[in-house]
Design an enzyme around this catalytic site. Sequence first.
Site, mmCIF file in Angstrom:
data_model
loop_
_atom_site.group_PDB
_atom_site.id
_atom_site.type_symbol
_atom_site.label_atom_id
_atom_site.label_comp_id
_atom_site.label_asym_id
_atom_site.label_seq_id
_atom_site.Cartn_x
_atom_site.Cartn_y
_atom_site.Cartn_z
ATOM 1 N N GLU A 86 0.829 -1.220 0.000
ATOM 2 C CA GLU A 86 0.000 0.000 0.000
ATOM 3 C C GLU A 86 0.855 1.258 0.000
ATOM 4 O OE1 GLU A 86 -3.070 0.304 3.007
ATOM 5 O OE2 GLU A 86 -4.459 -0.854 1.794
ATOM 6 N N HIS B 232 9.075 -26.298 0.965
ATOM 7 C CA HIS B 232 8.416 -27.403 0.257
ATOM 8 C C HIS B 232 7.285 -26.887 -0.618
ATOM 9 C CE1 HIS B 232 10.657 -30.322 2.674
ATOM 10 N NE2 HIS B 232 10.662 -29.317 3.537
ATOM 11 N N LYS C 206 -13.836 0.496 -3.415
ATOM 12 C CA LYS C 206 -14.672 0.849 -2.258
ATOM 13 C C LYS C 206 -15.914 1.589 -2.736
ATOM 14 C CE LYS C 206 -11.626 1.576 1.707
ATOM 15 N NZ LYS C 206 -11.078 2.599 2.591
HETATM 16 O O1 PA5 Z 1 -3.186 1.211 5.943
HETATM 17 C C1 PA5 Z 1 -4.303 1.627 5.716
HETATM 18 O O2 PA5 Z 1 -4.544 2.826 5.670
HETATM 19 C C2 PA5 Z 1 -5.456 0.658 5.487
HETATM 20 O O3 PA5 Z 1 -5.028 -0.642 5.403
HETATM 21 C C3 PA5 Z 1 -6.447 0.791 6.625
HETATM 22 O O4 PA5 Z 1 -5.826 0.445 7.830
HETATM 23 C C4 PA5 Z 1 -7.659 -0.113 6.390
HETATM 24 O O5 PA5 Z 1 -8.252 0.204 5.159
HETATM 25 C C5 PA5 Z 1 -8.682 0.060 7.497
HETATM 26 O O6 PA5 Z 1 -9.060 1.388 7.603
HETATM 27 P P1 PA5 Z 1 -9.806 1.943 8.858
HETATM 28 O O7 PA5 Z 1 -8.894 1.869 10.009
HETATM 29 O O8 PA5 Z 1 -10.177 3.336 8.497
HETATM 30 O O9 PA5 Z 1 -11.012 1.070 9.064
#
Ligand code: PA5
Length: 468
Positions: free
Chosen positions: A294, A323, A436
């Site tokens: 990310e 393995h 989303k």
């Molecule tokens: O790293 C990030 O920003 C994402 O992985 C969020 O942690 C994830 O989408 C969850 O978001 P939130 O904490 O707003 O529910």
Amino acid sequence: MIKIDYSNVSSKVLGEEFGLNLDEEFAQYSNKIEEAIKNLNFNKDKQGKWLQWMNLGYNEETLWYVKEYAAMVDGRFDNVLVLGIGGSALGARAFCNALLKPYWNMLSKEERNGFPKIFFLDNIDPDEITGLLNVLDLKKTLVNVITKSGSTAETMSQFMIIKDRLQNLLGDDYRKNIVATTDKQSGILRQIANEEGYKTFVVPDDVGGRFSVFSPVGLLPMALVGIDIDEVIDGIKVMDLALKNTDINRNIAAQNALIHYLMDTKKGHYISVMMPYSSRLKYVSNWYVQLWAESLGKEYDKEGNLVNVGPTPIAALGATDQHSQIQLFNEGKHDKIINFIRVDEFDNELEVPKIFEFTGVNYLGGKTINRLINSEADATAVALADFKRPNLTIHLPKVNAYYMAELFYMLEVQTAVAGELYNIDAFNQPGVEQAKNYTYALMGRQGYEESKHRLEEKIGIKTEGDLV
Ligand code: PA5
């Protein structure tokens, strides 16, 4: 301190075609790295830079509140149920898996030193959720709902199901079984928590989900099951101090960031495998995958040029995946760099008995499993190098809270430095928004009419019902 052995990425071992001349590269990039480290430290307190994770090791007040709450609820619950996804779950899960006694939830209360069992619900599989709710006594469960945005559909739908059940079971007392971790003022969960009067903890401003493990997002679940969070904080501080060093020759996060960057951009090794040789560290790989993917997978650079960059992270586990995946790592495309994590000293020593003495497995008798797993780690590293596959080994002296914190903080800084090298914003995630928005449209959320029309045009999906 944890240490990293880079010998198997060097051209001295791999040759010029596949290896890096580390002395030359470190010298060439020393100014760039110095600038990157200086910038990170210079900007860490500035609003909107998303670098507040660099200050989490110094937040004494939060630490105190987390410990106070954990002490207050100590002994009151049999279970902790964490509701969260992505950065709101992966860090705490990795720490708990590493630091609690293995098979924690199967141990008796005495064996758990009185601390509760812990469950992480980070998906929305109706069968899994139903199954968990069938075995959990919700009356004796503390639900820690964690979402920074306060609106994540997966987390909030889980929470709505569970809150409803808790209220039916406990009446007005249900609030005592909920603790919410979210933004200090914005978001739907904050609004609900304020209206309903839940105990809350704050995800600090300018801390993204994947960098939030040392905020209450991670510290609270850890403290609730008895993990020593003071030790965690000590580990962060020591590593933070070490990584303030702007000299690339003395900064392991910068070195590893540069090695990964060069392996990708110069040698085409764009896949980064994280492979701990320890089942307790299994979820470290999952956390790393999210952090790396990310943060670094981006379409545009900081100047807005289309770049489509980003190394691809892969989770593996030693010795299990010897393995499974190692065949590919050794003989497949020359496109990977493998990060091993080797535990120098395990908590337990387990000897293989001297039986079957007249068979081909007699060499195992009298040796420890400890020796076997680390021999396999060392042997695999050398074998990969024989096949000209770059790999490095992170040495963890022991699996404890202190070294885990060092490791995680080091990987966070490494990611931030890699972001500077790729010249991208490591702290946003615009690429996750599109799906989303379509999901919201499919679920009939108000404000997503545009996405609804696009979906209908593109694939003929009819969104159910009216937008509400
Ligand atoms: O790293 C990030 O920003 C994402 O992985 C969020 O942690 C994830 O989408 C969850 O978001 P939130 O904490 O707003 O529910």
